[in-house]
Write a protein that holds these residues in place. Structure first.
Motif, PDB file in Angstrom:
ATOM      1  N   PHE A  76       0.479  -1.280  -0.171  1.00 31.50           N
ATOM      2  CA  PHE A  76      -0.174   0.166  -0.092  1.00 31.50           C
ATOM      3  C   PHE A  76       0.684   0.807   0.101  1.00 31.50           C
ATOM      4  CE2 PHE A  76      -2.313   3.864   1.909  1.00 31.50           C
ATOM      5  CZ  PHE A  76      -3.711   3.134   1.525  1.00 31.50           C
ATOM      6  N   SER A  77       1.411   1.347   0.827  1.00 32.57           N
ATOM      7  CA  SER A  77       2.825   2.283   0.406  1.00 32.57           C
ATOM      8  C   SER A  77       3.028   2.538  -0.279  1.00 32.57           C
ATOM      9  CB  SER A  77       3.922   1.956   1.635  1.00 32.57           C
ATOM     10  OG  SER A  77       3.716   2.357   3.349  1.00 32.57           O
ATOM     11  N   ALA A  78       3.695   1.590  -1.513  1.00 33.74           N
ATOM     12  CA  ALA A  78       3.716   2.404  -2.516  1.00 33.74           C
ATOM     13  C   ALA A  78       2.976   2.349  -3.482  1.00 33.74           C
ATOM     14  CB  ALA A  78       4.667   0.636  -3.347  1.00 33.74           C
ATOM     15  N   GLY A  79       1.978   2.798  -3.404  1.00 30.16           N
ATOM     16  CA  GLY A  79       1.177   2.867  -3.980  1.00 30.16           C
ATOM     17  C   GLY A  79       1.150   4.323  -3.673  1.00 30.16           C
ATOM     18  N   GLU A  80       0.853   4.990  -2.176  1.00 30.62           N
ATOM     19  CA  GLU A  80       1.427   6.101  -1.897  1.00 30.62           C
ATOM     20  C   GLU A  80       2.170   7.033  -2.559  1.00 30.62           C
ATOM     21  OE1 GLU A  80      -0.697   6.112   2.338  1.00 30.62           O
ATOM     22  OE2 GLU A  80       1.274   5.703   1.931  1.00 30.62           O
ATOM     23  N   TYR A  81       3.790   6.527  -2.563  1.00 28.54           N
ATOM     24  CA  TYR A  81       4.593   6.957  -3.335  1.00 28.54           C
ATOM     25  C   TYR A  81       4.706   7.200  -4.558  1.00 28.54           C
ATOM     26  CZ  TYR A  81       7.507   5.340   1.245  1.00 28.54           C
ATOM     27  OH  TYR A  81       8.300   5.042   1.895  1.00 28.54           O
ATOM     28  N   ALA A  82       3.716   5.909  -5.705  1.00 28.97           N
ATOM     29  CA  ALA A  82       3.556   6.116  -6.699  1.00 28.97           C
ATOM     30  C   ALA A  82       2.765   7.147  -7.387  1.00 28.97           C
ATOM     31  CB  ALA A  82       2.666   4.969  -7.323  1.00 28.97           C
ATOM     32  N   ARG A  83       1.756   8.398  -5.872  1.00 30.42           N
ATOM     33  CA  ARG A  83       0.577   8.646  -6.365  1.00 30.42           C
ATOM     34  C   ARG A  83       1.285   9.965  -6.490  1.00 30.42           C
ATOM     35  NH1 ARG A  83      -4.570   9.124  -2.631  1.00 30.42           N
ATOM     36  NH2 ARG A  83      -5.485   8.947  -4.310  1.00 30.42           N
ATOM     37  N   ILE A  84       2.718  10.802  -5.233  1.00 33.38           N
ATOM     38  CA  ILE A  84       3.517  11.693  -5.443  1.00 33.38           C
ATOM     39  C   ILE A  84       4.202  11.962  -6.206  1.00 33.38           C
ATOM     40  CG2 ILE A  84       5.422  12.393  -4.170  1.00 33.38           C
ATOM     41  CD1 ILE A  84       3.981  11.142  -1.818  1.00 33.38           C
ATOM     42  N   LEU A  85       4.732  10.648  -6.822  1.00 33.98           N
ATOM     43  CA  LEU A  85       5.792  10.517  -8.106  1.00 33.98           C
ATOM     44  C   LEU A  85       5.023  10.292  -9.947  1.00 33.98           C
ATOM     45  CD1 LEU A  85       7.863   8.058  -7.433  1.00 33.98           C
ATOM     46  CD2 LEU A  85       8.559  10.476  -7.075  1.00 33.98           C
ATOM     47  N   CYS A  86       3.472  10.813  -9.340  1.00 31.11           N
ATOM     48  CA  CYS A  86       2.717  10.398 -11.176  1.00 31.11           C
ATOM     49  C   CYS A  86       2.893  11.589 -11.852  1.00 31.11           C
ATOM     50  CB  CYS A  86       1.597  10.324 -10.361  1.00 31.11           C
ATOM     51  SG  CYS A  86       0.606   9.852 -11.612  1.00 31.11           S
ATOM     52  N   PRO A  87       3.190  12.713 -11.173  1.00 29.77           N
ATOM     53  CA  PRO A  87       3.517  14.191 -12.270  1.00 29.77           C
ATOM     54  C   PRO A  87       4.909  14.309 -12.947  1.00 29.77           C
ATOM     55  CG  PRO A  87       2.419  14.985 -10.262  1.00 29.77           C
ATOM     56  CD  PRO A  87       2.941  13.424 -10.311  1.00 29.77           C
ATOM     57  N   ILE A  88       5.741  13.612 -12.491  1.00 30.90           N
ATOM     58  CA  ILE A  88       7.228  13.408 -12.823  1.00 30.90           C
ATOM     59  C   ILE A  88       6.966  12.671 -14.107  1.00 30.90           C
ATOM     60  CG2 ILE A  88       9.781  12.601 -12.882  1.00 30.90           C
ATOM     61  CD1 ILE A  88       9.399  13.156  -9.920  1.00 30.90           C
ATOM     62  N   VAL A  89       6.568  11.398 -13.953  1.00 31.76           N
ATOM     63  CA  VAL A  89       6.065   9.928 -15.255  1.00 31.76           C
ATOM     64  C   VAL A  89       5.318  10.716 -16.285  1.00 31.76           C
ATOM     65  CG1 VAL A  89       6.165   7.869 -15.770  1.00 31.76           C
ATOM     66  CG2 VAL A  89       6.513   8.692 -13.449  1.00 31.76           C
TER      67      VAL A  89
END
Length: 424
Positions: free
Chosen positions: A335-348
């Motif tokens: 679940f925590s990886a999904g929270e990290y992914a949300r933060i990183l979304c704009p970069i990708v």
């Protein structure tokens, strides 16, 4: 160099090439995506953290090893010269990586202590051989793009991801070795390199089996800007790309690094399904048009506009459901990886568009501008992460800082490459 031959620029060929590459890339990326739910239940987040560390070190040395002469494969005048550029790249890489392997032998304990990963003391030795296998793969990819072997290129992508993924699953399931993720990565790279060599000799045996050291010497001088300008730029690029893992390791746990690694991997895989395929066909088509007319803005705008729409829609939806999606597909532990992914979304989302256009730095021969951009890319990455580590002291806050700095550099890249595509 002048290159003004008549070139076939039929739109249908561009569409056909895009479809071939997109189909191959989709299959290549679906394989690891399909296996992630299995791998995340076999291996722990800390296992993925160690793999991310090994991959980061390997990525950095694979860039240094070639002196970036592989970037000249695309723009050489003749097929024979291109084949000798491949040979030049491989010889330089072999010599460089042999020296790096010796250096690792004497510094493995220091490296593992610096990154606070005890097992790295042993795994660091696998990095130079893996890097050489990556050089073979990348050099053959450049050869395929130059000669429009898009079927071979698609096959290569499928072989690469498929062999690595299946090997990781096999070693994890059987538990024959500790570190199945790393052994699987290495075995997959071996299979891919063998496939590249077989395909190259099968189709272009005459060119590859008659290397000329005289031509290699001339090529090394003709494309001296590769080690002088492209290498520093690409080194800064890869350092900027791998810096998050290497810096985060010094401040946070290997489990948190595993979450970060999984987040960025899952984000990048769907994005690359389209972007990598379009990037390769765009590079070839834009290069042909630019060398004939000195301007390729029409195809630049058309390609990047479509990718911009896809990015905006796709990543907006992903942002809304990322934590729940990770937890459901990969397991509650992620679940925590999904929270990290949300933060990183704009970069990708932004890099999904900008990295396709980044080919214009090479096509327009703006190596110095590329170097300056890479310096900024590296510095903003470094500064943004250090601000998070030393002032926020929290991994999520650090990732937010990183997201802002990295997104700004990709927006700048879009501005610069659009001007290059216009011939400015």
């Amino acid at each position: 160099m002048e290159f003004r031959k008549k070139i076939n620029l039929k739109p249908n060929s561009y569409i056909r090439d895009s479809i071939i590459l997109t189909s191959g890339t989709i299959i290549a990326q679906i394989i690891p995506l399909a296996f992630y739910p299995i791998l995340t239940r076999i291996y722990s987040p800390s296992d993925f953290g160690v793999l991310a560390t090994v991959i980061s070190i390997t990525a950095v040395i694979s860039v240094v090893a070639t002196w970036k002469y592989e970037t000249a494969i695309l723009i050489t005048d003749t097929k024979r010269l291109a084949a000798n550029t491949v040979w030049l790249t491989l010889i330089i890489a072999f010599c460089s990586l042999s020296i790096i392997e010796v250096l690792f032998y004497f510094s493995s304990a220091f490296i593992s202590e610096s990154f606070k990963v005890p097992s790295l003391k042993y795994w660091v030795y696998i990095c130079p051989p893996t890097a050489f296998l990556i050089v073979i793969y990348q050099s053959y990819n450049e050869w395929c793009v130059r000669n429009k072997y898009f079927v071979n290129l698609s096959f290569n992508k499928i072989t690469n991801t498929g062999s690595m993924t299946l090997a990781k699953a096999l070693f994890g399931w059987t538990k024959i070795f500790n570190g199945g993720l790393i052994i699987g990565e290495f075995l997959g790279r071996i299979i891919t390199a063998v496939s590249c060599i077989w395909l190259a000799l099968r189709k272009d045996r005459e060119e590859f089996l008659s290397p000329s050291f005289r031509q290699m010497k001339w090529l090394s001088k003709r494309y001296i800007e590769c080690p002088k300008l492209v290498l520093p730029a690409q080194l800064l690029n890869i350092l900027g790309g791998e810096l998050p893992v290497l810096l985060l390791l010094t401040a946070f746990s290997i489990t948190q690094i595993g979450y970060y690694s999984m987040a960025i991997s899952v984000l990048a895989l769907p994005a690359s399904i389209i972007s990598l395929a379009i990037r390769d066909t765009f590079r070839k088509q834009a290069n042909d048009i630019y060398r004939k007319t000195g301007n390729c803005f029409s195809i630049y705008l058309k390609t990047l506009s479509v990718m911009g729409v896809i990015s905006a829609v796709g990543f907006s939806l992903f942002y809304l459901i990322a934590p729940q999606l990770f937890s459901f597909v990969l397991g509650k532990e992620w679940f925590s990886a999904g929270e990290y992914a949300r933060i990183l979304c704009p970069i990708v989302a932004i890099s999904f568009v900008s990295e396709t256009g980044s080919s214009m730095f090479i096509i327009a021969e703006k190596m110095k501008m590329l170097l300056w951009w890479q310096i900024l890319y590296f510095l903003l990455t470094l500064i943004s992460i250090l601000i998070g580590i030393y002032f926020l002291k929290d991994i999520k806050g650090t990732l937010y800082c990183f997201m802002i700095g990295r997104s700004a550099t990709h927006l700048l890249s879009l501005f610069m490459t659009s001007r290059f595509a216009k011939g400015k």
